[in-house]
Design a protein around this motif. Structure first.
Motif, short mmCIF file in Angstrom:
data_model
loop_
_atom_site.label_atom_id
_atom_site.label_comp_id
_atom_site.label_asym_id
_atom_site.label_seq_id
_atom_site.Cartn_x
_atom_site.Cartn_y
_atom_site.Cartn_z
N VAL A 159 -1.24 9.17 -0.58
CA VAL A 159 -1.94 8.31 -1.53
C VAL A 159 -1.56 6.86 -1.31
O VAL A 159 -2.44 5.97 -1.26
CB VAL A 159 -1.60 8.74 -2.97
CG1 VAL A 159 -2.23 7.78 -3.98
CG2 VAL A 159 -2.08 10.16 -3.23
N ARG A 160 -0.28 6.58 -1.16
CA ARG A 160 0.17 5.20 -0.94
C ARG A 160 -0.48 4.60 0.30
O ARG A 160 -1.00 3.47 0.27
CB ARG A 160 1.69 5.15 -0.79
CG ARG A 160 2.24 3.74 -0.56
CD ARG A 160 3.70 3.78 -0.14
NE ARG A 160 3.88 4.49 1.10
CZ ARG A 160 3.62 3.99 2.31
NH1 ARG A 160 3.13 2.75 2.42
NH2 ARG A 160 3.80 4.72 3.39
N SER A 161 -0.49 5.35 1.38
CA SER A 161 -1.06 4.85 2.63
C SER A 161 -2.54 4.55 2.48
O SER A 161 -3.04 3.54 2.98
CB SER A 161 -0.84 5.88 3.74
OG SER A 161 -1.43 5.45 4.95
N ALA A 162 -3.26 5.42 1.77
CA ALA A 162 -4.70 5.23 1.60
C ALA A 162 -4.99 3.95 0.82
O ALA A 162 -5.90 3.18 1.19
CB ALA A 162 -5.30 6.43 0.88
N PHE A 163 -4.25 3.68 -0.24
CA PHE A 163 -4.51 2.49 -1.04
C PHE A 163 -3.99 1.23 -0.36
O PHE A 163 -4.62 0.16 -0.49
CB PHE A 163 -3.92 2.66 -2.45
CG PHE A 163 -4.79 3.49 -3.34
CD1 PHE A 163 -5.74 2.90 -4.16
CD2 PHE A 163 -4.69 4.88 -3.36
CE1 PHE A 163 -6.57 3.66 -4.97
CE2 PHE A 163 -5.51 5.65 -4.17
CZ PHE A 163 -6.46 5.04 -4.97
N GLU A 164 -2.91 1.32 0.36
CA GLU A 164 -2.44 0.15 1.10
C GLU A 164 -3.40 -0.20 2.23
O GLU A 164 -3.65 -1.39 2.50
CB GLU A 164 -1.03 0.40 1.64
CG GLU A 164 0.02 0.38 0.54
CD GLU A 164 1.44 0.47 1.07
OE1 GLU A 164 2.36 0.09 0.32
OE2 GLU A 164 1.63 0.93 2.22
N SER A 165 -3.96 0.80 2.88
CA SER A 165 -4.94 0.54 3.94
C SER A 165 -6.21 -0.11 3.40
O SER A 165 -6.93 -0.77 4.13
CB SER A 165 -5.30 1.85 4.65
OG SER A 165 -4.17 2.40 5.30
#
Length: 295
Positions: free
Chosen positions: A266-272
């Protein structure tokens, strides 16, 4: 029958006694838990309005064997039964106690003789047939981050969206903390109705509730300073673009309902997608995160 609830009960033989309650809450089930004084067995009971809902829940639990293995969860002897609503209402009371989120925010059931601190905002909320009483780690995370934001900003000029409002607890907290504009929605019309009743019972009148899924929610061009989304990680990922379209650049997105092992995805998706994580916390296998939208 209007006076009857339909139940699914089972024994919890997991080594971690917190795992099953946390998972059941994240799945949106209303339930109670008790430990037999003689056998020390931990028993969970899920409550439903119809027999079909109870049978569907039983089938869902039976289909989740792989997930249970991953979480070291062991459930045994699930059974279907019926319960009078009066008995259900009383059974909740032993499981819900007042919770102090901070010196300025607390949540208490109506039957508790809770004494607030001077200047402490109190949400009075009894357990019911919708998710969100402040007991669950994900709800506490969202409440604490709303409280922190309110402590550092003039929220009387800010807007807040409660995405997947359940009981309405986050929207109610936002009004008590002084937010100027608050909207909330849930896909379940019963949850929206109950959230409205909870808001009225807490003297809150400025929250605009609506029934919609995340994808279907129409803000009529409005964007928000803060969005709190306490929903499962699969829904957060599926609704990522919609959530960000509703958030102002520089706004804060509070995400919860995420199993710790799923958080990095989830973190990676929103940071991307242009967000920066500014805060995260883990409790009882669940993790929440706060993000600022930078572009």
């Amino acid at each position: 029958m209007d006076n009857v609830l339909y139940c699914v009960s089972f024994r919890d033989a997991s080594e971690n006694g917190e795992a099953v309650p946390e998972l059941l809450t994240a799945l949106g089930y209303d339930f109670s838990s008790r430990r037999d004084a003689e056998t020390l067995e931990l028993i969970h009971t899920l409550y439903f309005k119809t027999g079909d809902d109870a049978r569907n829940a039983l089938q869902q639990l039976q289909s989740m064997e792989e997930t249970f293995r991953d979480l070291d969860i062991v459930i045994e002897k699930p059974i279907l039964s019926e319960l009078r609503k009066e008995d259900w209402a009383e059974s909740w009371k032993i499981h819900f106690k007042p919770i102090e989120i901070s010196e300025t925010l607390a949540v208490t059931p109506s039957w508790s003789d809770f004494h607030a601190r001077p200047g402490q905002h109190v949400i009075v909320l009894d357990p019911g047939m919708s998710f969100g009483t402040g007991q669950h780690a994900t709800t506490k995370f969202c409440l604490s981050r709303l409280d922190r934001f309110a402590a550092g900003h003039d929220v009387s000029r800010a807007s807040m969206l409660d995405a997947g409002c359940g009981s309405g607890i986050l929207a109610i907290a936002a009004e008590k903390l002084g937010w100027g504009e608050i909207q909330a929605f849930d896909i379940d019309p019963d949850a929206v109705r109950i959230a409205g009743e909870n808001a009225a019972a807490n003297g809150c009148s400025r929250i605009r509730f609506s029934t919609a899924s995340l994808i279907e929610f129409n803000a009529r061009g409005k964007t928000f300073d803060v969005i709190a989304a306490n929903i499962l990680s699969s829904a957060l990922l599926a609704g990522k673009d919609k959530l960000l379209s509703l958030l102002k650049v520089g706004g804060v997105l509070i995400l919860a309902g995420i199993l710790d092992k799923e958080y990095e995805t989830v973190r990676s998706a929103f940071e991307s997608a242009g967000c920066r994580q500014v805060d995260t916390a883990e409790e009882k296998q669940w993790r929440g995160g706060a993000f600022v939208r930078e572009k």
